[in-house]
Write an enzyme that holds these catalytic residues in place. Structure first.
Site: not given
Ligand code: NAI
Ligand code: MG
Length: 505
Positions: A210, A265, A284, A318, A416
């Site tokens: 997805k 989250e 990850e 990331c 972040e």
């Protein structure tokens, strides 16, 4: 040169850097500027896409579609199918039905399919790059030179493993797991698809992938490639949709393994959902990676590393080096040189080959970045908006910037941001640098800059991060495992270590 002469030379250099850039004036024009360098390859985009299930594009049972937007123009470029639980079920059933044959096929034959995917990605690379930049906003120079070549590399690399798994796990008889559910984010759409699919296929699994809702187009183009290379139906299924689609995939009872890349989250939600099942899971997730510059580093090289670390892909990375730690004795020099370099970065049309920083991926992400900019200033840090690129009238844009006077407790030093925003802090000793670098709930990546090898190895060993780059940043290779510690997730992708997630031993 005497030390006094050296200091004077350095002071002169810094003074030159801090004087405003004066443009060369020509008789016709007031300033020199780059001429536009638009990418000319066209990538056809259908008005509407179905779901890729069992080797065919099918109308979603949900009968629902949603818009995919070009973030540089805010125009709707296509309608994407929104898979509901029934659609997810159909995709998982197709993957389950295809699993026994795919698992039994001679591994050398399996490798050939994967090699063919890699080669077809190379052949259609320019088109894929244009599509990636149109749908997601990243500069064409990056999608063309980094995303797409690396995606091909992941298929090449894993094709090579398909018939050598016995050697990867000496003494064991590695077997496929079955149906793998794979959920990916919007920052490296095709590359993340490759990271997920290539090892799974090499190990003999079947997949339901997805893509993220803002960047489905290259995954759907990859589906066309899978048709072109005659991949057996059902081995890879690609279902589009948002969080609810992802959740339906996570919760499907026939999925044997979930691989997720995205926010911490959502990672936590998925970890909870899988906890009460026997599904295998790799996550990850996010990061707040430190980039540490020692006073004995080659400063000009480090400046490029800082830029590459945080402004690559608009900061939607990331492992972005979003916390910069600079040794105090060189702080002024680094700030002056960074400011000078950042003035030259060009923000704008992702399809212009001269663009350094493209569009922010979505309106929602731009709003998130703005919230962090306000929090930074509100909590007392100083914002440096040193880049003055003229922004297009429409689209989602954010000029690269950085904060100084950042305290470790500030929101911008802890959370972040996922945008072109850097938090600059200083340190005095290597011990202090280490303590502060490791003081984070994340542990995905880190950078160390020094000309002293022993210092680099000592610091790299003590940094709690999955990847530590030394005198470089944001380098990737299919043979090198990638993944994090703590809230950055668990499991590795790439290399020998990455195969482990896709085999039963
Ligand atoms: P997200 O984590 O919601 O999206 C990632 C993927 O997960 C997408 O495909 C999404 O459709 C899917 N998803 C969302 N909710 C789900 C659920 N309940 N179950 C299963 N799948 C689900 O990330 P989002 O909201 O787009 O970005 C928010 C923040 O997350 C960013 O600002 C950034 O800080 C971080 N992020 C980190 C990424 C990374 O590579 N580590 C990638 C994307 C976002
Ligand atoms: Mg889009």
């Amino acid at each position: 040169m005497t030390p006094e002469q050296q200091t004077r030379g350095r002071e002169r250099e810094l003074a030159e850097l801090s004087t405003p850039v004066t443009h060369v004036v020509s008789p016709q024009r007031s300033v020199w500027d780059y001429s536009p360098a638009p990418e000319t390859t066209k990538a056809a985009i259908a008005d509407r896409y179905g779901l890729f299930i069992n080797g065919d594009f099918v109308t979603p049972r949900s009968r629902k579609h949603f818009a995919s937007i070009n973030p540089a123009t805010e125009e709707t470029i296509s309608e994407i199918a929104e898979a509901n639980a029934d659609d997810v079920d159909a995709a998982v059933k197709a993957a389950k039905a295809a699993a026994p044959r795919w698992a039994k096929i001679d591994p050398r034959e399996r490798a050939k399919y994967i090699f063919r995917i890699a080669r077809r990605i190379q052949e259609r690379s320019r088109e894929l790059a244009v599509l990636e930049s149109t749908d997601g906003g990243k500069p064409i120079a990056e999608s063309r030179d980094i995303d797409i070549p690396l995606a091909a590399q992941h298929f090449f690399y894993h094709a090579g493993w398909a018939d050598k798994l016995r050697f990867a796990f000496a003494g064991a008889q590695p077997k496929p797991i079955g149906v793998c559910g794979q959920i990916i984010p919007w920052n490296f759409p095709l590359l993340m698809a490759a990271w997920k699919l290539a090892p799974a296929l090499a190990c003999g699994n079947t997949c339901v992938l997805k893509p993220a809702e803002t960047t489905s187009l290259t995954a759907l183009r990859l589906a066309e490639i899978l048709q072109e290379i005659d991949l057996p139906p059902g081995v890879v299924n690609i279902i589009t949709g948002a969080g609810a689609t992802g959740a339906a995939l996570v919760n499907h009872p026939h999925v044997r393994k979930i691989a997720f890349t995205g926010s911490t989250e959502v990672g936590k939600i998925i970890a909870k959902a899988c906890a009460s099942t026997d599904k295998r899971l790799t996550l990850e997730l996010g990061g707040k990676s430190p980039n540490i510059i020692f006073d004995d580093a080659s400063i000009d090289q480090a400046i490029e590393g800082i830029i590459q670390g945080i402004y690559f892909n608009q900061g939607h990375v990331c492992c972005a080096g979003s916390r910069l730690f600079v040794q105090e004795s060189i702080l002024d020099e680094v700030i002056a040189k960074l400011t000078h370099r950042m003035k030259a970065l060009r923000v704008g049309d992702p399809l212009d080959k001269n663009t350094d920083i493209g569009a922010i991926n979505s309106k929602a992400q731009l709003a998130t970045i703005h919230r962090f900019l306000e929090a930074g200033s509100g909590e007392g840090a100083q914002l440096h908006e040193v880049n003055t690129s003229t922004l297009p009238n429409r689209g989602y844009w954010c000029r690269p910037c950085f904060f100084t006077n950042v305290q470790p407790s500030h929101t911008i030093a802890r959370e972040e941001i996922f945008g072109p925003v850097l938090s600059v802090m200083s340190f005095r000793t290597p011990e202090e640098a280490l303590l502060r670098a490791n003081n984070t709930p994340y542990g995905l990546a880190a950078g160390v800059w020094s000309d002293k090898g022993s210092k680099i190895f000592d610091i790299a060993r003590k940094l709690k991060a999955g990847v530590v780059w030394c005198n470089t940043y944001n380098r990737f290779d299919a043979a090198s495992p990638f993944g994090g510690f703590k809230e950055s997730g668990f499991g590795r992708e790439g290399g020998l270590q990455g195969l482990k997630a896709y085999v039963e031993l």
